[in-house]
Structures are given as C-alpha cells and as structure tokens.
Write a protein that holds these residues in place. Structure first.
Motif, PDB file in Angstrom:
ATOM      1  N   ARG A  53      36.172  41.338  -1.826  1.00  0.00           N
ATOM      2  CA  ARG A  53      37.481  41.853  -1.412  1.00  0.00           C
ATOM      3  C   ARG A  53      37.592  43.274  -1.954  1.00  0.00           C
ATOM      4  N   ARG A  54      38.545  44.015  -1.407  1.00  0.00           N
ATOM      5  CA  ARG A  54      38.806  45.328  -1.978  1.00  0.00           C
ATOM      6  C   ARG A  54      40.310  45.555  -2.008  1.00  0.00           C
ATOM      7  N   GLY A  55      40.740  46.375  -2.962  1.00  0.00           N
ATOM      8  CA  GLY A  55      42.164  46.648  -3.100  1.00  0.00           C
ATOM      9  C   GLY A  55      42.385  48.060  -3.606  1.00  0.00           C
ATOM     10  N   LEU A  56      43.642  48.405  -3.753  1.00  0.00           N
ATOM     11  CA  LEU A  56      44.011  49.699  -4.313  1.00  0.00           C
ATOM     12  C   LEU A  56      44.337  49.535  -5.784  1.00  0.00           C
ATOM     13  N   VAL A  57      44.232  50.626  -6.528  1.00  0.00           N
ATOM     14  CA  VAL A  57      44.543  50.598  -7.951  1.00  0.00           C
ATOM     15  C   VAL A  57      45.532  51.708  -8.273  1.00  0.00           C
ATOM     16  N   LYS A  58      46.585  51.341  -8.975  1.00  0.00           N
ATOM     17  CA  LYS A  58      47.522  52.312  -9.524  1.00  0.00           C
ATOM     18  C   LYS A  58      47.884  51.864 -10.934  1.00  0.00           C
ATOM     19  N   ASP A  59      47.757  52.756 -11.874  1.00  0.00           N
ATOM     20  CA  ASP A  59      48.127  52.466 -13.265  1.00  0.00           C
ATOM     21  C   ASP A  59      47.315  51.299 -13.838  1.00  0.00           C
ATOM     22  N   GLY A  60      46.151  51.060 -13.301  1.00  0.00           N
ATOM     23  CA  GLY A  60      45.335  49.939 -13.760  1.00  0.00           C
ATOM     24  C   GLY A  60      45.679  48.623 -13.105  1.00  0.00           C
ATOM     25  N   HIS A  61      46.686  48.621 -12.228  1.00  0.00           N
ATOM     26  CA  HIS A  61      47.119  47.392 -11.568  1.00  0.00           C
ATOM     27  C   HIS A  61      46.575  47.353 -10.139  1.00  0.00           C
ATOM     28  N   VAL A  62      46.338  46.165  -9.655  1.00  0.00           N
ATOM     29  CA  VAL A  62      45.748  45.985  -8.332  1.00  0.00           C
ATOM     30  C   VAL A  62      46.851  45.818  -7.288  1.00  0.00           C
ATOM     31  N   TYR A  63      46.761  46.595  -6.234  1.00  0.00           N
ATOM     32  CA  TYR A  63      47.683  46.525  -5.102  1.00  0.00           C
ATOM     33  C   TYR A  63      46.870  46.234  -3.830  1.00  0.00           C
ATOM     34  N   ALA A  64      47.544  45.667  -2.848  1.00  0.00           N
ATOM     35  CA  ALA A  64      47.031  45.618  -1.473  1.00  0.00           C
ATOM     36  C   ALA A  64      45.642  44.991  -1.379  1.00  0.00           C
ATOM     37  N   LEU A  65      45.437  43.910  -2.099  1.00  0.00           N
ATOM     38  CA  LEU A  65      44.118  43.271  -2.050  1.00  0.00           C
ATOM     39  C   LEU A  65      43.856  42.727  -0.643  1.00  0.00           C
ATOM     40  N   SER A  66      42.655  42.930  -0.187  1.00  0.00           N
ATOM     41  CA  SER A  66      42.284  42.532   1.179  1.00  0.00           C
ATOM     42  C   SER A  66      41.938  41.051   1.254  1.00  0.00           C
ATOM     43  N   GLY A  67      41.726  40.590   2.451  1.00  0.00           N
ATOM     44  CA  GLY A  67      41.081  39.310   2.650  1.00  0.00           C
ATOM     45  C   GLY A  67      39.612  39.429   2.280  1.00  0.00           C
ATOM     46  N   GLU A  68      38.895  38.311   2.325  1.00  0.00           N
ATOM     47  CA  GLU A  68      37.499  38.351   1.885  1.00  0.00           C
ATOM     48  C   GLU A  68      36.547  38.412   3.086  1.00  0.00           C
ATOM     49  N   GLN A  69      35.379  38.897   2.784  1.00  0.00           N
ATOM     50  CA  GLN A  69      34.261  38.866   3.718  1.00  0.00           C
ATOM     51  C   GLN A  69      33.037  38.427   2.931  1.00  0.00           C
ATOM     52  N   SER A  70      32.084  37.840   3.616  1.00  0.00           N
ATOM     53  CA  SER A  70      30.850  37.431   2.935  1.00  0.00           C
ATOM     54  C   SER A  70      29.660  38.192   3.516  1.00  0.00           C
ATOM     55  N   LYS A  71      28.628  38.228   2.706  1.00  0.00           N
ATOM     56  CA  LYS A  71      27.407  38.922   3.095  1.00  0.00           C
ATOM     57  C   LYS A  71      26.208  38.162   2.539  1.00  0.00           C
ATOM     58  N   ALA A  72      25.271  37.861   3.411  1.00  0.00           N
ATOM     59  CA  ALA A  72      24.017  37.252   2.957  1.00  0.00           C
ATOM     60  C   ALA A  72      23.125  38.377   2.433  1.00  0.00           C
ATOM     61  N   VAL A  73      22.991  38.396   1.123  1.00  0.00           N
ATOM     62  CA  VAL A  73      22.240  39.482   0.487  1.00  0.00           C
ATOM     63  C   VAL A  73      20.799  39.014   0.285  1.00  0.00           C
ATOM     64  N   SER A  74      19.885  39.797   0.743  1.00  0.00           N
ATOM     65  CA  SER A  74      18.471  39.424   0.699  1.00  0.00           C
ATOM     66  C   SER A  74      17.928  39.485  -0.724  1.00  0.00           C
ATOM     67  N   ILE A  75      16.770  38.881  -0.884  1.00  0.00           N
ATOM     68  CA  ILE A  75      16.119  38.898  -2.194  1.00  0.00           C
ATOM     69  C   ILE A  75      15.926  40.346  -2.665  1.00  0.00           C
ATOM     70  N   ASN A  76      16.209  40.550  -3.942  1.00  0.00           N
ATOM     71  CA  ASN A  76      16.063  41.870  -4.569  1.00  0.00           C
ATOM     72  C   ASN A  76      16.847  42.960  -3.852  1.00  0.00           C
ATOM     73  N   ASN A  77      18.082  42.579  -3.500  1.00  0.00           N
ATOM     74  CA  ASN A  77      18.998  43.547  -2.898  1.00  0.00           C
ATOM     75  C   ASN A  77      20.341  43.490  -3.616  1.00  0.00           C
ATOM     76  N   LEU A  78      21.076  44.556  -3.448  1.00  0.00           N
ATOM     77  CA  LEU A  78      22.384  44.691  -4.080  1.00  0.00           C
ATOM     78  C   LEU A  78      23.460  44.791  -3.004  1.00  0.00           C
ATOM     79  N   LEU A  79      24.599  44.197  -3.277  1.00  0.00           N
ATOM     80  CA  LEU A  79      25.724  44.248  -2.339  1.00  0.00           C
ATOM     81  C   LEU A  79      26.347  45.646  -2.349  1.00  0.00           C
ATOM     82  N   THR A  80      26.736  46.097  -1.193  1.00  0.00           N
ATOM     83  CA  THR A  80      27.508  47.340  -1.099  1.00  0.00           C
ATOM     84  C   THR A  80      28.815  47.037  -0.364  1.00  0.00           C
ATOM     85  N   VAL A  81      29.849  47.762  -0.749  1.00  0.00           N
ATOM     86  CA  VAL A  81      31.150  47.632  -0.086  1.00  0.00           C
ATOM     87  C   VAL A  81      31.642  49.045   0.206  1.00  0.00           C
TER      88      VAL A  81
END
Lengths: 100, 269
Positions: B97-125
């Motif tokens: 998920r991703r959201g906004l940050v103000k003053d260290g607090h989380v705003y506007a958090l999104s819904g989730e999405q999934s990703k099948a990450v292959s062996i020896n790979n890193l997730l990117t958003v």
C-alpha cells in the motif's frame, strides 16, 4: 459522571456520534465501554435501553461482579470472587481508561 | 467600517499593524469530533487512527469554513508495483500500500496490490504524484494480504520524498513498525507507539493555509504521555484552529487488543 458498560456489536455501532467515550474490544462480540459524558439524557436513555448493553453502575461496584463481566474479563485475571469494582480495577491494569 | 482615513495617531493606537499574528477566536463545532481506533502488535508497533466527518466551522462574524474529513486513499494499481534484481530470496508474493505523510503521521492510505516477486528480486512501488502540503509519502509491505508493515527502517526513508520510487532494501522489507489494519483507511494514523499502560494526549488542529487537519505532537513513534503545553500551543498557533479544548486522551490497549472511542471537539457545544 462516567458510565460503564459491556456492549455487543450492535450497541457499539449505535453509540451516538460525538459521544465522548472509550471502548476496549474484549471479544469480537463484546466491548467494555466507558462513556465520559453523554451528550444528552435522551441519548443515554435510548442507548441503555438497547439489547446487548449491560450497565455497570458505580453503586454496584461493591457487589459481586455479574457473571457476564467475570467471563468477559477472565483474561484480565477477574474471577467470581471479585466485586465489580475489583474487576474493573484489574482491567485498569491493562487498559488505562477503566477508571471512575 | 471606517468613516475617515485613519490618522497616524489612530494607527499607532492599534497594535494590529505591528502584530503579524492573526488570532482566531473560539470556533464552535461538533462535540467529540474525532473517532479513534487504537491497536497494534506491541511495543513500538501500536497505532492510533483518527477519523472524523466534515465540519462547518463558524467564525465570530458568522462566516464559515469547511473542515474536510480525512483525505481519500491514494490510488494504487497493479502497474505501480514492479521488481528489480537484487537481494537473496526465493520467489514470493508481496502485498503493498502507499500513503501520504505529514508530521510523521500517515494520511490517505491506499488499497493494496500484490506482486509476484521473482527469486532474487526486490519489490518496487511507484511514487504517487506530489500532493501539496504533505511531507512525502510512505509504503507498507507484507507477505500476506491486509497485513502490510509500514516501511521506515532498513534503509527506507520515512517519509519518502515525492518523486522518489520505493525499492525494497536488499535485506528486504521490514516488519519492525506498525502493521496495517482496516482502521488505517480514510484516517490519519499516528504510528509506532507503545501499548498499555501508555495513554497518549493529542492536539488536533485545522491548518487553514494547508486546508486539512493535522495532529500534534509531530513525528512517528512520538506521542505525549502527559499533557504538553508546548504541543497544545502548536494547535493554537496563528493560522490554525484548535479542534480540541484540551489534550485528546487515547488509552492504549495491550498489544493484540483494540480500543476505540470518541474524543476531542466540544468547544462551545
């Protein structure tokens, strides 16, 4: 004056908006509720009349805790030997809002 | 209304020209404006999520200003998630998920999405579009649906600057911070707090210039465990409308338990 209750999901959902209160979920179907102040007497009367809410008046705190309260707070160390006041004091050790 | 141009003497009799502040008198609004949900896993991983409905704030001259409800969640589509070679890990499906940050607090958090990450790979958003007034954005990642953790350690900035995409650290996503629950949606979330016996005091205010509500004290893993005049003052500073007539107290449950309630508001009502 603060008011203390056990309440089921339907009663929880029916707490009037803007009512200053705190609640702790004890089970999926039961919460311990501390109402700091009802907005109106009518709000209080209507809510307390709902099925699924059990008031724990402060004048009963010297009496044995009702079975529902004992069962609900068993995980907090409450036993049948406790009064309502003692039971709420035990809950207070795990949830600071449980105080008169 | 002035019936003649003020003289220099008139001007000197007024402090206003010499005073850059724009004091705001008490504003009536709904009682116990904020609903909160408190929960989390345990020490350093608890949260308090505040929600409220839009309010009409009424000024002394009877003019009004609308306090908006918490912002809607950011969008997040499957194409926002990707992968890049790195790290050492077997193939895995990750949720984010991703959201906004103000003053260290989380705003506007999104819904989730999934990703099948292959062996020896890193997730990117992908970074969201920059939103004026916010400090940056954040990402939550987990290996199970609806169980993402806020990413702010192990090499991940918090907040992440707008314009910077997230790449999972080579040591992979972290599970040291607060974990998502549905209470985070359409809420403002103070994160990385402590469980019982802690209670926190919060000082909410409407930032007139930014056009949205904020919460003092500022910072992730920051909460007042006793009333704070300094943080109360943050809510009462010029250009701000305090949204509570005192510290809003949120008693924290044990780790794994959940608390809720209504607090704040009540001024003049």
């Amino acid at each position: 004056m603060k008011c203390f209750y056990l309440a089921g999901p339907a009663a929880m959902a029916a707490i009037p908006a803007g009512t200053h209160h705190h609640a702790l979920s004890l089970t999926p179907n039961l919460s311990f509720v501390v109402v700091e102040a009802w907005l109106t007497h009518a709000d209080q009367d209507a809510w307390e009349a709902l099925p699924g809410s059990l008031e724990l008046p402060v004048w009963t705190w010297m009496q044995p805790a009702p079975p529902t309260l004992v069962s609900a707070l068993a995980g907090y160390g409450v036993t049948v030997a406790d009064t309502t006041g003692q039971a709420i004091r035990k809950l207070r050790a795990s949830w600071p809002a449980a105080r008169s | 209304m002035l019936i003649a141009d003020p003289t220099l003497e008139d001007m000197l009799a007024l402090s206003t020209p010499f005073n850059s502040q724009s004091s705001i008198l008490p504003i009536p609004f709904g009682a116990s404006l904020f609903s909160y949900a408190a929960g989390g896993i345990g020490t350093g991983q608890m949260f308090v999520a505040f929600t409220w409905s839009s309010q009409t704030l009424r000024f002394p001259d009877a003019s009004t200003l609308t306090l908006p409800a918490p912002p809607a969640g950011l969008s997040l589509v499957a194409g926002d998630l990707g992968q890049t070679a790195g790290g050492t890990r077997g193939a895995v499906t990750l949720w984010a998920r991703r959201g906004l940050v103000k003053d260290g607090h989380v705003y506007a958090l999104s819904g989730e999405q999934s990703k099948a990450v292959s062996i020896n790979n890193l997730l990117t958003v992908a970074a969201p579009a920059s939103v004026p007034g916010y400090d940056g954005w954040c990402v939550m990642v987990g290996s199970a649906s609806n169980a993402e953790f806020l990413q702010e350690s192990g090499g991940t900035q918090y907040p992440i600057p707008f314009g910077t995409n997230y790449t999972e650290p080579t040591a992979h996503f972290q599970s040291a911070a607060a974990q998502y629950t549905s209470a985070w949606l359409n809420a403002v979330v103070a994160v990385d707090l402590n469980p019982n016996p802690t209670s926190y005091y919060w000082y909410p205010f409407f930032d007139v210039a930014l056009g949205f509500a904020r919460l003092a004290p500022f910072g992730d893993a920051v909460g007042d465990t006793a009333p704070s005049m300094a943080d109360a003052n943050i809510a009462w500073q010029d250009g701000r409308i305090a949204l509570s007539n005192g510290g809003m107290l949120t008693p924290m449950p044990n780790g794994g338990a959940t608390g809720s309630g209504n607090v704040g508001g009540s001024r003049l009502t």
